[in-house]
Design a protein around this motif. Structure first.
Motif, mmCIF file in Angstrom:
data_model
loop_
_atom_site.group_PDB
_atom_site.id
_atom_site.type_symbol
_atom_site.label_atom_id
_atom_site.label_comp_id
_atom_site.label_asym_id
_atom_site.label_seq_id
_atom_site.Cartn_x
_atom_site.Cartn_y
_atom_site.Cartn_z
ATOM 1 N N ASN A 1 1.154 -1.048 0.393
ATOM 2 C CA ASN A 1 0.197 -0.441 0.321
ATOM 3 C C ASN A 1 0.717 1.061 0.105
ATOM 4 N N GLN A 2 1.763 1.221 1.019
ATOM 5 C CA GLN A 2 2.729 2.412 0.755
ATOM 6 C C GLN A 2 3.571 2.503 -0.804
ATOM 7 N N PHE A 3 4.121 1.362 -1.135
ATOM 8 C CA PHE A 3 4.517 1.293 -2.634
ATOM 9 C C PHE A 3 3.213 1.829 -3.581
ATOM 10 N N ALA A 4 2.012 1.460 -2.991
ATOM 11 C CA ALA A 4 1.353 2.780 -4.501
ATOM 12 C C ALA A 4 0.828 3.821 -3.903
ATOM 13 N N ARG A 5 0.571 4.314 -2.871
ATOM 14 C CA ARG A 5 0.759 5.718 -2.321
ATOM 15 C C ARG A 5 2.329 6.355 -2.420
ATOM 16 N N THR A 6 3.013 6.048 -2.908
ATOM 17 C CA THR A 6 4.754 6.840 -3.450
ATOM 18 C C THR A 6 4.715 6.549 -4.926
ATOM 19 N N ILE A 7 3.874 5.864 -5.647
ATOM 20 C CA ILE A 7 3.805 5.743 -7.366
ATOM 21 C C ILE A 7 2.826 6.782 -8.318
ATOM 22 N N ARG A 8 1.367 6.843 -6.720
ATOM 23 C CA ARG A 8 0.860 7.725 -6.998
ATOM 24 C C ARG A 8 1.354 9.135 -7.109
ATOM 25 N N ALA A 9 2.027 9.103 -5.279
ATOM 26 C CA ALA A 9 2.363 10.548 -5.799
ATOM 27 C C ALA A 9 3.048 11.121 -6.991
ATOM 28 N N GLN A 10 4.119 9.726 -7.540
ATOM 29 C CA GLN A 10 5.404 10.099 -8.332
ATOM 30 C C GLN A 10 4.479 10.600 -9.846
ATOM 31 N N VAL A 11 2.844 9.533 -10.102
ATOM 32 C CA VAL A 11 2.586 9.747 -10.803
ATOM 33 C C VAL A 11 2.068 11.407 -10.913
ATOM 34 N N ALA A 12 1.477 11.305 -10.273
ATOM 35 C CA ALA A 12 1.114 12.960 -10.068
ATOM 36 C C ALA A 12 1.601 14.374 -10.404
ATOM 37 N N ARG A 13 2.754 14.371 -9.722
ATOM 38 C CA ARG A 13 3.830 14.429 -9.937
ATOM 39 C C ARG A 13 4.378 14.698 -11.030
ATOM 40 N N GLN A 14 4.725 13.517 -11.683
ATOM 41 C CA GLN A 14 4.716 13.421 -13.658
ATOM 42 C C GLN A 14 3.878 14.469 -14.228
ATOM 43 N N ARG A 15 2.728 14.271 -13.768
ATOM 44 C CA ARG A 15 1.438 14.698 -14.699
ATOM 45 C C ARG A 15 1.950 16.556 -14.565
ATOM 46 N N GLN A 16 2.118 16.621 -12.921
ATOM 47 C CA GLN A 16 1.547 18.165 -12.872
ATOM 48 C C GLN A 16 3.244 18.703 -13.826
ATOM 49 N N PHE A 17 4.250 18.088 -13.558
ATOM 50 C CA PHE A 17 5.265 18.708 -13.990
ATOM 51 C C PHE A 17 5.326 18.950 -15.508
#
Length: 498
Positions: free
Chosen positions: A228-244
């Motif tokens: 679950n923590q890994f999934a949250r990290t991936i979601r945060a990274q994907v969100a940052r990539q999209r924002q980037f």
């Protein structure tokens, strides 16, 4: 190598149990042999005693008779053969078998004055007992040797009768343990298999998933929490990539639009109208294109640097980096920009040691060298972007400091850390906005050209290098028309060089 967790767990459980069953079976067999030997030896000695009691003097000589009671002791379903031998001291056979084997070393012992031994007679293994008895009469005394032997069939049958039931119980217990273990492992591993199916059934592009650890065993909950923590990290990274990507597209759109509009205006005119343009008008068009192109190059370079900083450098080996050398190289590169705005670009270094007072050496960046040798300001790091960190700090300070201002790049070696800072006497940053300026593309004012990525890059590189970033007012404020100033510092933890 076993790849199945169920098989490995079963092996860990059943292999020691199988060894234990084998040991118990061996001990049970030894105990059965001891019991069978005891019964057989007892019967042999009883027969020898009965024979001894039947020795009589007759006609001045010793005679032996074999009563049925002596032989009845050896009756068995295994149809063992019984052998008797009664001899006197001169080896004369009084009864039984001639030349019956005797032990190589005669050692009679015990209250029964007997000795048991194993031998082979007529090609069959036998168990025998030998004893001696003295016969007294008026004619004198004679020592009589009595030997009774028997084949071992009934003894072997007794061993099997005593040992095999115990071994059957042990084998049944092992079989039940195998069945129970296989069933238990299958049932207990179902939550893990259910979790695997839950992950496999998730759509490939679906990142918003959460494993329910309440149905799992206590030992498996950390695994679900980690997923679950890994999934949250991936979601945060994907969100940052999209924002980037969104921010980058927004920042690149403006210079590209300016270039496209300028080119459309120029190409939309007739050749005669273009020929009538003055040199100043043509130069203005080229300058607009050059400014938009430079802005596009700056944004692209900053985006690439930020992407490198975010990617980190965990796969690279740590190396010692001389921060002092990097700072002096940056000052040399930034000197023309500082001279253009008549900004006093200075350098400050300090080393604090336990043996002596802190030594301070502040000199102009260009044209002057330090009067004392500087210590090796070394930092062990995996990051290769420390030059970009220093360049962005100095460039930011020069960009926002008004003409004839002052910018100081400093490096302090302290106990267990290195402090890198840039201080200016520009307008500064309000305390309530200092967190926002670290965000990508955030700018307090649009009066000064820039990309809004400088401090974001500084923060990413500082974190990748194990440093902490801090924004504060300048320690030495300047009088008007200069502002309160800004001091941006990065503290790196370090090991002792060498």
């Amino acid at each position: 190598m076993l790849q199945s967790l169920r098989a490995r767990l079963a092996l860990w459980l059943l292999l020691p149990l199988a060894v234990l069953v084998a040991l118990c079976g061996w001990f049970a067999h030894e105990h059965a042999e001891d019991a069978a030997d005891y019964v057989q030896d007892h019967d042999l000695l009883s027969s020898a005693k009965i024979l001894a009691d039947r020795l009589i003097w007759e006609d001045g000589d010793v005679h032996a008779s074999v009563p049925p009671s002596a032989l009845s002791l050896f009756m068995s379903p295994a149809r063992d053969h019984v052998y008797l031998s009664v001899t006197d001291a001169q080896g004369q056979l009084l009864a039984g078998q001639q030349n019956f084997p005797q032990p190589q070393q005669l050692q009679l012992s015990g209250s029964d004055n007997a000795q048991w031994y194993d031998a082979v007679w007529q090609g069959q293994p036998i168990r025998a007992v030998i004893t001696r008895r003295a016969m007294y009469d008026v004619a004198g005394a004679r020592e009589i040797t009595i030997v009774v032997g028997k084949t071992t069939h009934s003894r072997d049958n007794m061993v099997q009768t005593l040992w095999w039931p115990t071994m059957e119980y042990l084998l049944w217990a092992l079989a039940v343990a195998v069945l129970v273990s296989a069933t238990a492992l299958t049932l207990e591993l179902r939550p893990l298999l259910r979790m695997a199916r839950q992950l496999a059934a998730r759509p490939a592009k679906e990142l918003d998933f959460h494993l329910d650890s309440r149905q799992l065993h206590q030992e498996l909950r950390p695994l679900a929490d980690t997923v679950n923590q890994f999934a949250r990290t991936i979601r945060a990274q994907v969100a940052r990539q999209r924002q980037f990507i969104s921010d980058a597209a927004h920042q690149l759109r403006t210079p590209l639009a300016i270039q496209a509009h300028t080119l459309e205006q120029a190409l939309g005119q007739t050749p005669a109208a273009l020929a009538e343009l003055s040199i100043a008008q043509r130069l203005a068009i080229l300058q607009r294109l050059q400014r938009s192109n430079q802005q596009l190059v700056n944004v692209t370079n900053q985006l690439l640097t930020l992407a490198q900083a975010e990617a980190g450098s965990t796969t690279q080996a740590a190396q010692w980096v001389d921060l002092r050398a990097l700072c002096l190289q940056c000052l040399e590169a930034m000197a023309p920009a500082a001279d253009q705005k008549q900004i006093d670009l200075g350098w400050e270094e300090k080393e604090e040691t336990e043996e002596s007072e802190p030594a301070r050496n502040a000199t102009p960046a260009m044209g002057t060298t330090a009067t004392t040798s500087a210590p090796p300001f070394s930092l062990l790091t995996t990051s290769r972007l420390l030059p970009e960190l220093i360049a962005n700090l100095v460039d930011n300070a020069i960009r926002y400091t008004p003409p004839q201002g002052q910018v100081t790049l400093g490096l302090h070696a302290q106990a267990g850390s290195l402090l890198l800072f840039v201080e200016d006497n520009g307008p500064g940053i309000p305390a309530q906005s200092r967190d926002q300026v670290l965000e990508r593309f955030y700018r307090l004012t649009s009066d000064t050209p820039g990309t809004g990525l400088g401090l974001a890059i500084v923060q990413e590189v500082a974190q990748a290098s194990g440093g902490t970033l801090q924004l504060a007012d300048a320690q030495q404020p300047s009088p008007p028309p200069f502002g309160p100033g800004l001091r941006i510092s990065v503290r790196f933890a370090r090991k002792a060089a060498g």
